[in-house]
Design an enzyme around this catalytic site. Sequence first.
Site, mmCIF file in Angstrom:
data_model
loop_
_atom_site.group_PDB
_atom_site.id
_atom_site.type_symbol
_atom_site.label_atom_id
_atom_site.label_comp_id
_atom_site.label_asym_id
_atom_site.label_seq_id
_atom_site.Cartn_x
_atom_site.Cartn_y
_atom_site.Cartn_z
ATOM 1 N N GLU A 1 5.157 0.719 -5.054
ATOM 2 C CA GLU A 1 4.592 -0.428 -4.318
ATOM 3 C C GLU A 1 4.115 -1.519 -5.282
ATOM 4 O OE1 GLU A 1 3.523 -1.641 -1.056
ATOM 5 O OE2 GLU A 1 5.279 -0.485 -0.506
ATOM 6 N N TYR B 1 -3.114 -2.330 -0.967
ATOM 7 C CA TYR B 1 -2.845 -1.015 -1.582
ATOM 8 C C TYR B 1 -2.135 -1.193 -2.924
ATOM 9 C CZ TYR B 1 -0.269 3.327 -2.475
ATOM 10 O OH TYR B 1 0.285 4.437 -3.062
ATOM 11 N N LYS C 1 -3.556 -0.195 -6.584
ATOM 12 C CA LYS C 1 -2.828 0.754 -7.440
ATOM 13 C C LYS C 1 -2.484 0.137 -8.798
ATOM 14 C CE LYS C 1 -2.219 4.796 -5.407
ATOM 15 N NZ LYS C 1 -2.574 6.072 -6.057
HETATM 16 P P1 NAP Z 1 -1.794 11.369 1.274
HETATM 17 O O1 NAP Z 1 -1.054 12.470 1.949
HETATM 18 O O2 NAP Z 1 -2.178 10.168 2.067
HETATM 19 O O3 NAP Z 1 -3.139 12.001 0.650
HETATM 20 C C1 NAP Z 1 -4.186 11.190 0.184
HETATM 21 C C2 NAP Z 1 -5.334 12.083 -0.246
HETATM 22 O O4 NAP Z 1 -6.400 11.264 -0.749
HETATM 23 C C3 NAP Z 1 -5.923 12.936 0.874
HETATM 24 O O5 NAP Z 1 -6.117 14.239 0.407
HETATM 25 C C4 NAP Z 1 -7.278 12.276 1.121
HETATM 26 O O6 NAP Z 1 -8.284 13.161 1.571
HETATM 27 C C5 NAP Z 1 -7.622 11.818 -0.297
HETATM 28 N N1 NAP Z 1 -8.697 10.827 -0.315
HETATM 29 C C6 NAP Z 1 -8.791 9.686 0.420
HETATM 30 N N2 NAP Z 1 -9.970 9.083 0.167
HETATM 31 C C7 NAP Z 1 -10.627 9.829 -0.747
HETATM 32 C C8 NAP Z 1 -11.890 9.737 -1.387
HETATM 33 N N3 NAP Z 1 -12.740 8.729 -1.137
HETATM 34 N N4 NAP Z 1 -12.239 10.693 -2.273
HETATM 35 C C9 NAP Z 1 -11.411 11.745 -2.520
HETATM 36 N N5 NAP Z 1 -10.207 11.904 -1.931
HETATM 37 C C10 NAP Z 1 -9.819 10.956 -1.059
HETATM 38 O O7 NAP Z 1 -1.000 10.861 -0.014
HETATM 39 P P2 NAP Z 1 0.255 11.526 -0.762
HETATM 40 O O8 NAP Z 1 1.491 11.082 -0.099
HETATM 41 O O9 NAP Z 1 -0.015 12.965 -0.964
HETATM 42 O O10 NAP Z 1 0.196 10.753 -2.148
HETATM 43 C C11 NAP Z 1 -0.563 11.254 -3.252
HETATM 44 C C12 NAP Z 1 -0.875 10.093 -4.186
HETATM 45 O O11 NAP Z 1 0.339 9.541 -4.672
HETATM 46 C C13 NAP Z 1 -1.638 8.935 -3.551
HETATM 47 O O12 NAP Z 1 -2.487 8.396 -4.535
HETATM 48 C C14 NAP Z 1 -0.547 7.943 -3.205
HETATM 49 O O13 NAP Z 1 -1.062 6.635 -3.160
HETATM 50 C C15 NAP Z 1 0.407 8.146 -4.363
HETATM 51 N N6 NAP Z 1 1.825 7.891 -4.090
HETATM 52 C C16 NAP Z 1 2.440 8.468 -3.032
HETATM 53 C C17 NAP Z 1 3.780 8.252 -2.811
HETATM 54 C C18 NAP Z 1 4.506 8.890 -1.657
HETATM 55 O O14 NAP Z 1 5.614 8.440 -1.329
HETATM 56 N N7 NAP Z 1 3.968 9.926 -1.068
HETATM 57 C C19 NAP Z 1 4.500 7.424 -3.699
HETATM 58 C C20 NAP Z 1 3.839 6.864 -4.789
HETATM 59 C C21 NAP Z 1 2.499 7.115 -4.990
HETATM 60 P P3 NAP Z 1 -8.767 13.271 3.125
HETATM 61 O O15 NAP Z 1 -7.979 14.386 3.702
HETATM 62 O O16 NAP Z 1 -10.203 13.586 3.000
HETATM 63 O O17 NAP Z 1 -8.493 11.951 3.760
HETATM 64 O O1 G4F Z 2 6.409 5.111 5.478
HETATM 65 P P1 G4F Z 2 5.726 3.883 5.052
HETATM 66 O O2 G4F Z 2 4.384 3.618 5.626
HETATM 67 O O3 G4F Z 2 5.714 3.909 3.464
HETATM 68 P P2 G4F Z 2 5.496 2.741 2.383
HETATM 69 O O4 G4F Z 2 4.842 1.564 2.954
HETATM 70 O O5 G4F Z 2 6.801 2.538 1.700
HETATM 71 O O6 G4F Z 2 4.441 3.457 1.394
HETATM 72 C C1 G4F Z 2 4.634 4.805 0.959
HETATM 73 O O7 G4F Z 2 5.394 4.795 -0.228
HETATM 74 C C2 G4F Z 2 4.743 4.163 -1.351
HETATM 75 C C3 G4F Z 2 5.711 4.242 -2.538
HETATM 76 O O8 G4F Z 2 6.596 3.151 -2.503
HETATM 77 C C4 G4F Z 2 3.448 4.902 -1.626
HETATM 78 F F1 G4F Z 2 2.854 4.364 -2.715
HETATM 79 C C5 G4F Z 2 2.541 4.815 -0.417
HETATM 80 O O9 G4F Z 2 1.353 5.562 -0.667
HETATM 81 C C6 G4F Z 2 3.263 5.424 0.781
HETATM 82 O O10 G4F Z 2 3.414 6.810 0.551
HETATM 83 O O11 G4F Z 2 6.642 2.613 5.397
HETATM 84 C C7 G4F Z 2 7.981 2.522 4.925
HETATM 85 C C8 G4F Z 2 8.646 1.325 5.577
HETATM 86 C C9 G4F Z 2 7.854 0.022 5.460
HETATM 87 O O12 G4F Z 2 8.766 -1.019 5.218
HETATM 88 C C10 G4F Z 2 7.236 -0.169 6.836
HETATM 89 O O13 G4F Z 2 6.969 -1.513 7.182
HETATM 90 O O14 G4F Z 2 8.742 1.575 6.978
HETATM 91 C C11 G4F Z 2 8.340 0.415 7.696
HETATM 92 N N1 G4F Z 2 7.936 0.838 9.030
HETATM 93 C C12 G4F Z 2 8.590 0.465 10.184
HETATM 94 N N2 G4F Z 2 7.972 0.989 11.237
HETATM 95 C C13 G4F Z 2 6.907 1.622 9.369
HETATM 96 C C14 G4F Z 2 6.924 1.729 10.754
HETATM 97 N N3 G4F Z 2 5.994 2.255 8.607
HETATM 98 C C15 G4F Z 2 5.066 3.028 9.226
HETATM 99 N N4 G4F Z 2 4.163 3.690 8.489
HETATM 100 N N5 G4F Z 2 5.039 3.152 10.593
HETATM 101 C C16 G4F Z 2 5.939 2.524 11.409
HETATM 102 O O15 G4F Z 2 5.890 2.637 12.642
#
Ligand code: NAP
Ligand code: G4F
Length: 346
Positions: free
Chosen positions: A146, A172, A176
């Site tokens: 992002e 966000y 980040k």
């Molecule tokens: P996620 O499922 O949304 O999990 C986020 C975690 O952060 C949850 O365990 C949440 O705990 C915790 N959290 C939120 N606020 C907090 C606080 N104040 N103190 C301590 N913990 C807190 O995210 P994920 O997909 O596993 O992603 C893991 C990390 O990688 C995140 O930093 C995300 O931004 C980053 N990331 C994700 C992706 C992706 O595609 N998944 C890609 C790039 C980077 P609660 O249960 O208490 O809310």
């Molecule tokens: O699934 P999304 O919410 O993921 P997004 O915005 O790509 O972010 C995720 O990936 C990031 C890495 O590039 C992480 F850093 C971040 O923490 C998260 O895990 O949305 C993906 C796409 C966007 O373009 C959004 O506008 O899907 C589009 N979208 C269309 N309809 C929707 C929806 N997204 C969500 N969440 N919900 C909808 O109904």
Amino acid sequence: MEEENDMPNELEGVALAGERPRALITGITGQDGGHLAELLHEKGYEVFGLLRGQRNARREALETEFPFINIIEADLTDQTSLIEAVLTSEPKEIYNLGAVSHVGYSFRNPQLTADITAKGVLNLLEAMRVTGYSSKARFYQASTSEMFGGLDYNRPGNGYNEDSLFHPRSPYGVAKLYAHWIARNYRESYGMFISTGILFNHEGERRGLEFVTRKITNAVANIHLGKQEFVTLGDLWPKRDWGYAGDYVRGMWQMLQHDEPDDFVLATGETHSIEEFLALAFAVVGITDWKRHVRQDKQFMRPAEVDILLGDPSKAERVLGWKREVDFAGLVTRMVRHDLDLAGRS
Ligand code: NAP
Ligand code: G4F
């Protein structure tokens, strides 16, 4: 780069003689937290997970699924609790996965996003410094694609890499980017072993229902079973580089086993639109005229969108030997099958 770290480099996936390596994970209740806890447990680590809140709704599920996790109550916005967490867990490795991670939510709650996703990292790094763990523990920061923003002018044809320009498009992404740079700054300033993983979207069975992939696969399963008629989404044209979360947490671990701290992109090198994801997900249950099951609503559209994300993981492949195993079709299929199984049971 100057390095003050005296840790063994070669944990090699096995417990050290007489002493299990200890890891502290923030974001333990999240998607990646679950996958990583499982991986580290299999490798013989003692796993500590940071859980926030007085009555966290996910606590029971966490304790049931992962009875081996040592839960520590703390919050990324509360430095005292982080100092306690570091002292209690005595970690060799800290994985900072905790964040406000939903891009749409970050537009509605930008200040909270900054407090947790940006300043929370500083709080944790300072907790390491004041406890002396800046030289005792390795640190992983969950950076994100992002930060690149997906605009035409800074989009390399073969995908974003570690040297690409940043142009975040959401509170966000901006938070980040601060986190990414403060992590790099602490590495350069204090010689800490800090690696950042610039991870492209990764999904799977543990993905939250608020993200588009899981929202779709959950709906497809319900539609197939006659429990739901349609799914309401935002924009369908954006493209993402979607991989499988299990592959990506392996990459996080590999980054902390490497002999030097560094920055690494993890991605698949392919990009697909949400329409493509929809078509494939519906095809798994034999529905080809999927458009009649999809509606759109402005509430799911964002004030600024990231049009296309495509990553170039060649550095991680070359330096770490990282390779993703699950491809796009495999990812969609396993998510739909998982949700069919869940929906069939409820
Ligand atoms: P996620 O499922 O949304 O999990 C986020 C975690 O952060 C949850 O365990 C949440 O705990 C915790 N959290 C939120 N606020 C907090 C606080 N104040 N103190 C301590 N913990 C807190 O995210 P994920 O997909 O596993 O992603 C893991 C990390 O990688 C995140 O930093 C995300 O931004 C980053 N990331 C994700 C992706 C992706 O595609 N998944 C890609 C790039 C980077 P609660 O249960 O208490 O809310
Ligand atoms: O699934 P999304 O919410 O993921 P997004 O915005 O790509 O972010 C995720 O990936 C990031 C890495 O590039 C992480 F850093 C971040 O923490 C998260 O895990 O949305 C993906 C796409 C966007 O373009 C959004 O506008 O899907 C589009 N979208 C269309 N309809 C929707 C929806 N997204 C969500 N969440 N919900 C909808 O109904």
